[in-house]
Design a protein around this motif. Structure first.
Motif, short mmCIF file in Angstrom:
data_model
loop_
_atom_site.label_atom_id
_atom_site.label_comp_id
_atom_site.label_asym_id
_atom_site.label_seq_id
_atom_site.Cartn_x
_atom_site.Cartn_y
_atom_site.Cartn_z
N ASP A 1 2.67 -11.85 18.19
CA ASP A 1 1.80 -11.17 17.23
C ASP A 1 0.65 -12.10 16.82
OD1 ASP A 1 1.00 -9.23 15.23
OD2 ASP A 1 1.89 -10.56 13.74
N VAL A 2 -0.57 -11.59 16.87
CA VAL A 2 -1.75 -12.37 16.48
C VAL A 2 -2.35 -11.82 15.19
CG1 VAL A 2 -4.10 -13.08 17.13
CG2 VAL A 2 -2.27 -13.08 18.83
N GLN A 3 -2.55 -10.51 15.14
CA GLN A 3 -3.13 -9.89 13.93
C GLN A 3 -2.60 -8.48 13.79
OE1 GLN A 3 -7.43 -9.66 13.82
NE2 GLN A 3 -7.45 -8.30 12.07
N HIS A 4 -2.01 -8.19 12.64
CA HIS A 4 -1.68 -6.81 12.29
C HIS A 4 -1.61 -6.73 10.78
CE1 HIS A 4 2.49 -7.97 11.34
NE2 HIS A 4 2.61 -6.77 10.79
N LYS A 5 -1.94 -5.57 10.25
CA LYS A 5 -1.90 -5.38 8.80
C LYS A 5 -1.24 -4.04 8.49
CE LYS A 5 -4.67 -5.36 4.57
NZ LYS A 5 -3.88 -4.26 4.00
N PRO A 6 -0.15 -4.06 7.73
CA PRO A 6 0.46 -2.80 7.32
C PRO A 6 -0.47 -2.02 6.40
CG PRO A 6 1.97 -4.65 7.04
CD PRO A 6 0.62 -5.23 7.30
N HIS A 7 -0.20 -0.72 6.25
CA HIS A 7 -0.96 0.09 5.31
C HIS A 7 -0.80 -0.46 3.89
CE1 HIS A 7 -0.81 2.93 8.68
NE2 HIS A 7 -1.87 3.51 8.13
N SER A 8 -1.77 -0.17 3.04
CA SER A 8 -1.71 -0.70 1.68
C SER A 8 -0.56 -0.10 0.90
CB SER A 8 -3.04 -0.44 0.96
OG SER A 8 -3.33 0.95 0.93
N PHE A 9 -0.20 1.17 1.18
CA PHE A 9 1.00 1.74 0.58
C PHE A 9 1.84 2.40 1.68
CE2 PHE A 9 -2.38 4.93 -0.22
CZ PHE A 9 -1.86 6.04 0.44
N TYR A 10 3.11 2.60 1.36
CA TYR A 10 4.05 3.02 2.40
C TYR A 10 3.86 4.49 2.77
CZ TYR A 10 8.35 4.10 4.84
OH TYR A 10 9.26 4.52 5.79
N ILE A 11 3.85 4.77 4.07
CA ILE A 11 3.78 6.13 4.61
C ILE A 11 5.11 6.41 5.28
CG2 ILE A 11 2.59 7.63 6.24
CD1 ILE A 11 0.10 5.88 5.77
N ASN A 12 5.77 7.46 4.85
CA ASN A 12 7.20 7.60 5.14
C ASN A 12 7.54 7.94 6.59
OD1 ASN A 12 6.44 10.30 5.27
ND2 ASN A 12 7.38 10.84 3.31
N ARG A 13 6.55 8.22 7.44
CA ARG A 13 6.91 8.49 8.84
C ARG A 13 6.87 7.22 9.70
NH1 ARG A 13 1.62 10.70 8.58
NH2 ARG A 13 0.15 9.78 10.07
N TYR A 14 6.55 6.09 9.08
CA TYR A 14 6.51 4.81 9.81
C TYR A 14 7.69 3.94 9.39
CZ TYR A 14 1.63 6.04 10.81
OH TYR A 14 0.49 6.67 11.24
N PRO A 15 8.20 3.06 10.29
CA PRO A 15 9.28 2.16 9.91
C PRO A 15 8.80 1.13 8.89
CG PRO A 15 8.50 1.65 12.12
CD PRO A 15 7.81 2.92 11.72
N GLU A 16 9.57 0.92 7.85
CA GLU A 16 9.20 -0.02 6.79
C GLU A 16 8.97 -1.42 7.37
OE1 GLU A 16 12.19 -0.05 3.80
OE2 GLU A 16 12.29 2.13 3.67
N GLY A 17 7.82 -1.99 7.04
CA GLY A 17 7.54 -3.36 7.45
C GLY A 17 7.22 -3.54 8.91
N ARG A 18 7.23 -2.44 9.69
CA ARG A 18 6.89 -2.51 11.11
C ARG A 18 5.84 -1.45 11.42
NH1 ARG A 18 12.18 -1.63 12.95
NH2 ARG A 18 11.26 -0.10 14.36
N GLU A 19 4.69 -1.60 10.83
CA GLU A 19 3.61 -0.65 11.10
C GLU A 19 2.28 -1.35 10.90
OE1 GLU A 19 1.72 0.55 8.36
OE2 GLU A 19 2.97 -0.05 6.69
N ALA A 20 1.21 -0.71 11.38
CA ALA A 20 -0.09 -1.37 11.37
C ALA A 20 -1.19 -0.35 11.18
CB ALA A 20 -0.30 -2.13 12.69
N THR A 21 -2.20 -0.75 10.45
CA THR A 21 -3.39 0.08 10.29
C THR A 21 -4.58 -0.68 10.88
OG1 THR A 21 -4.77 1.31 8.73
CG2 THR A 21 -3.95 -0.83 8.00
N VAL A 22 -5.61 0.06 11.26
CA VAL A 22 -6.80 -0.55 11.84
C VAL A 22 -8.04 0.09 11.24
CG1 VAL A 22 -5.77 -1.24 14.06
CG2 VAL A 22 -6.66 1.08 13.78
N ALA A 23 -9.15 -0.63 11.31
CA ALA A 23 -10.45 -0.11 10.85
C ALA A 23 -11.54 -0.86 11.61
CB ALA A 23 -10.62 -0.30 9.35
N TRP A 24 -12.52 -0.14 12.06
CA TRP A 24 -13.63 -0.77 12.79
C TRP A 24 -14.62 -1.39 11.80
CZ3 TRP A 24 -14.79 -1.69 17.80
CH2 TRP A 24 -16.11 -2.09 18.07
N PRO A 25 -15.09 -2.63 12.07
CA PRO A 25 -14.78 -3.48 13.21
C PRO A 25 -13.85 -4.65 12.86
CG PRO A 25 -16.84 -4.20 12.25
CD PRO A 25 -16.31 -3.09 11.35
#
Length: 586
Positions: free
Chosen positions: A435-459
C-alpha cells in the motif's frame, strides 16, 4: 689652511652644547607633559577620545560603537545590495589596540611627542580578522551574487514568439573581496565589492536577426507532411510548442525541435499513416490467463521529420513547405518473451462489492472499471487510479453523481468511482501488495468493509500501490451494471493473506442540521468511530503484520428544509417519510 682662534672654538662648542641641552630639556618636558593620555582632538569613526586616558578612551569607544560593531555590513555588487554578519565573517573591533594606536601611551619618539603637543586626528580602528571565517563568508556571499550570463533565446506561446532577454552575468572577485569586506566593516554606507561581468554569447542583435530570418517565415504558412501516401496539412500552431531557438558556441541562435513534444503533437494527425506497436498482454479465457503476443508496428521517424521541418520552415510559400516523412519500425515496450517470464498464471486475489442502482453509478463505475481492466503491473511498478482512469469529465465518459465534500453529500462529476477504488484496494490488500496511498471515506458507508475502503478525488486524492513481488500482476475487472463490481488479480501465488478487525471504539455522536439552501442533499446521521484492521502476510515461512487505523467522523443528519419552530407540549419526532436515508454514496 686657516686655524680658528682657540677662544672662538671654545665659544662655539659651548653654544652647541647649550642647544643640545635646551633640546633635551624640551624633549624631557614634552615627555612629562604628554603623559599617557590620548592626544587631544583624536577621534575614531567620529567618536572623540582626545585627552582621555586609555581606560576612559576604551570605555567611551566601546559604548559609542557597540551597535556598529554587531551591525550587518552592507555592500553592493552592481545594482544589488547584500548584507554580511560580521560575527559570521570573523570580524571584530579590537578596542584596546585601537586606543593604543591612537597614542594613549608614553613614548620617547619625537614624532609621537609632537603629536601629543600639537593634537591628534582621525584614527583608523584596529579590526581583528578570522581569515577562515572571512573566506567562508565571502564564499557564501558569492553563492548569492554569482550569476551566469543569460543568452537571448526564443520560444513560442502558440504561434507568438517569446524572447528571452540577453543579460550579463556577474562573478564576485573572491581574491579581492575579503579585504574590501574588511574595509567596509564599521564604516557604514554600502561600498561596492569587486566583481567581474560576463557578457552573454547571444545578444539582442542576434535575437532580432533570428526573428526576422527564421521565426517570421516559420509561422507564416502551414506545412504539408506526406506520410505513407497520406497528405496532412499542419498549421504552425501545431508544431511551434515543440520549437525553440537557443544559442550555440558560435553565438548564433539555432532552431531545434523537442522530438517528444513534436511526436505528441503530430502523431494524432498522422495516425492513418502509422500502425502503433502492441505490447504483450493477457486476457482471461475459461478462468485462466492467456498470453496475447506482442506485435511490432510502424511509425513516423520523428527525429528525421524534425530535421526536414527545420529545412523548409524558412521557405516563404506553402508550395515550398512540403516534407515527406520516413517510416520506421515501432517496437513494443513489452515483448512476448518478457511477458512470458512474468509468471501471470493464476488468480491470487478477488474482491466484490455491491451497490444500489443509480444511473450515474452504472455509468461511472462501469467507465472506471473499463479503464482499469487489463492493467499489467510489472515487478516494482506502481498502480495509480487517477493516472489510469484520468480526470472525471464528460469527455472522458463520466456523469454527474453524488460525492462527499466536507462531510456532506454533494453533486459532482465522477460520483461512484470510490466504489471502484474500494474494490481495487481490497483486491490489492488480499494479494499482499504494498500500500502506498489510500484514504478511507470521511464517514462510514455501510456497504463497504470497515477500515478497508478507499475514496478518490481528482487530482490529489489517489489510490496507489506497488507490485513489490518478483512476478507480474494482471488486473481484471468484472462489472455487473446496477449490482456489483469484482476485481481479480492474476499472478503467481506465493503470499497468504488474512485480515482481522478490532471492535469499534471511540464512538462519536452526530448532530441534526436543517438546510433550506439550494443544492442541499439530505442524508441520514451516522455515528463516528475508530477501527483497526490488521493484515497478516505469510511468505516463505515468514509472517509479517500491518495495521491500518481508520478514524471515521460522524455524519450529520441533514434535513433540506427550514428548521421547524419549537413546539409547545409536543414531543413528536419527524415522520419516517421526512427522514433522509442512511448514508449510501459513491
Amino acid at each position: 689652511m686657516p686655524h680658528l682662534d682657540r677662544g672662538l672654538s671654545r665659544r662655539l662648542g659651548l653654544a652647541a652644547g647649550g642647544v643640545v641641552a635646551v633640546g633635551a630639556a624640551v624633549w624631557v618636558g614634552g615627555y612629562a607633559l604628554a603623559g599617557e593620555n590620548v592626544p587631544r582632538d583624536t577621534s575614531v569613526l567620529g567618536v572623540e577620545i582626545g585627552g582621555l586616558d586609555a581606560a576612559a578612551a576604551e570605555a567611551k569607544l566601546s559604548g559609542a560603537l557597540q551597535d556598529r560593531v554587531a551591525a550587518p555590513i552592507a555592500v553592493t555588487v552592481g545594482p544589488e545590495r547584500y548584507t554580511v554578519d560580521p560575527k559570521e565573517a570573523g570580524l571584530t573591533l579590537d578596542v584596546a589596540a585601537t586606543v593604543r594606536s591612537a597614542g594613549a601611551q608614553r613614548s620617547w619618539s619625537p614624532a609621537q611627542l609632537a603629536r601629543h603637543l600639537t593634537g591628534g586626528d582621525e584614527v583608523d580602528p584596529v579590526v581583528r580578522t578570522d581569515a577562515a571565517k572571512l573566506a567562508a563568508a565571502v564564499d557564501g556571499l558569492a553563492d548569492e551574487v554569482d550569476e551566469d550570463p543569460q543568452d537571448g533565446a526564443i520560444t513560442f506561446d502558440g504561434v507568438e514568439p517569446v524572447t528571452t532577454e540577453a543579460l550579463a552575468g556577474v562573478t564576485l572577485d573572491r581574491d579581492r573581496a575579503p579585504a574590501a569586506l574588511q574595509a567596509a566593516y564599521l564604516r557604514g554606507g554600502a561600498p561596492a565589492l569587486p566583481a567581474r561581468t560576463t557578457q552573454p554569447r547571444v545578444g539582442a542583435a542576434e535575437v532580432q536577426r533570428a526573428l526576422t530570418e527564421f521565426v517570421e517565415p516559420a509561422v507564416a504558412e502551414p506545412v504539408t507532411i506526406v506520410a505513407a501516401g497520406e497528405r496532412v496539412r499542419v498549421a504552425p500552431g501545431a508544431f511551434t510548442p515543440a520549437l525553440s531557438l537557443t544559442g550555440g558556441p558560435d553565438g548564433r541562435l539555432t532552431p531545434e525541435f523537442d522530438t517528444a513534444k513534436l511526436a505528441k503533437a503530430l502523431r494524432p494527425r498522422l495516425q492513418d499513416a502509422e500502425e502503433p506497436a502492441r505490447d504483450a498482454t493477457f486476457e482471461i479465457e475459461d478462468g485462466k490467463p492467456r498470453l496475447v503476443a506482442a506485435k511490432s508496428g510502424r511509425q513516423v521517424d520523428m527525429k528525421a521529420l524534425a530535421a526536414d521541418l527545420l529545412d523548409v520552415l524558412p521557405e516563404a510559400t506553402a508550395a515550398q513547405r512540403v516534407v515527406t516523412a520516413s517510416l520506421e519500425e515501432a517496437e513494443p515496450s513489452l515483448t512476448t518473451a518478457e511477458a512470458r517470464k512474468l509468471g501471470v498464471k493464476e488468480e491470487v486475489s478477488e474482491f466484490t462489492t455491491y451497490y444500489p442502482y443509480a444511473a450515474y453509478r452504472v455509468t461511472n463505475i462501469g467507465r472506471a472499471a473499463e479503464l482499469i481492466d487489463g492493467t499489467l503491473l510489472e515487478p516494482g511498478e506502481e498502480f495509480s487510479l487517477n493516472k489510469i482512469v484520468g480526470e472525471r469529465t464528460l469527455e472522458n465518459g463520466f456523469a454527474v453523481g453524488t460525492i462527499i465534500r466536507g462531510g456532506r453529500f454533494a453533486e459532482e462529476l465522477g460520483g461512484g468511482v470510490s466504489q471502484v477504488a474500494t474494490t481495487t484496494f481490497n483486491a490489492m490488500f488480499f494479494a499482499g501488495l504494498k500500500d502506498v496511498q489510500h484514504k478511507p471515506h470521511s464517514f462510514y458507508i455501510n456497504r463497504y468493509p470497515e477500515g478497508r475502503e478507499a475514496t478518490v478525488a481528482w487530482p490529489t486524492l489517489d489510490l496507489k500501490f506497488v507490485n513489490d513481488t518478483s512476478y507480474g500482476v494482471f488486473i481484471q475487472t468484472i462489472h455487473d451494471p446496477g449490482d456489483s463490481l469484482t476485481v481479480r488479480m492474476w499472478s503467481t501465488k506465493h503470499r497468504d493473506v488474512t485480515a482481522s478487525k478490532s471492535e469499534r471504539y471511540n464512538y462519536r455522536g452526530f448532530s441534526t442540521v436543517y438546510d433550506a439552501s439550494a443544492g442541499c442533499v439530505a442524508q441520514g446521521g451516522v455515528s463516528g468511530f475508530d477501527v483497526d484492521v490488521t493484515r497478516t502476510i505469510t511468505e516463505k515461512g515468514k509472517t509479517r503484520k500491518e495495521t491500518f487505523h481508520t478514524r471515521y467522523n460522524p455524519a450529520n443528519q441533514i434535513y433540506c428544509r427550514p428548521k421547524p419552530a419549537p413546539s409547545t407540549g409536543s414531543t413528536a419526532r419527524p415522520s419516517a417519510a421526512s427522514t433522509p436515508a442512511a448514508a449510501d454514496t459513491r
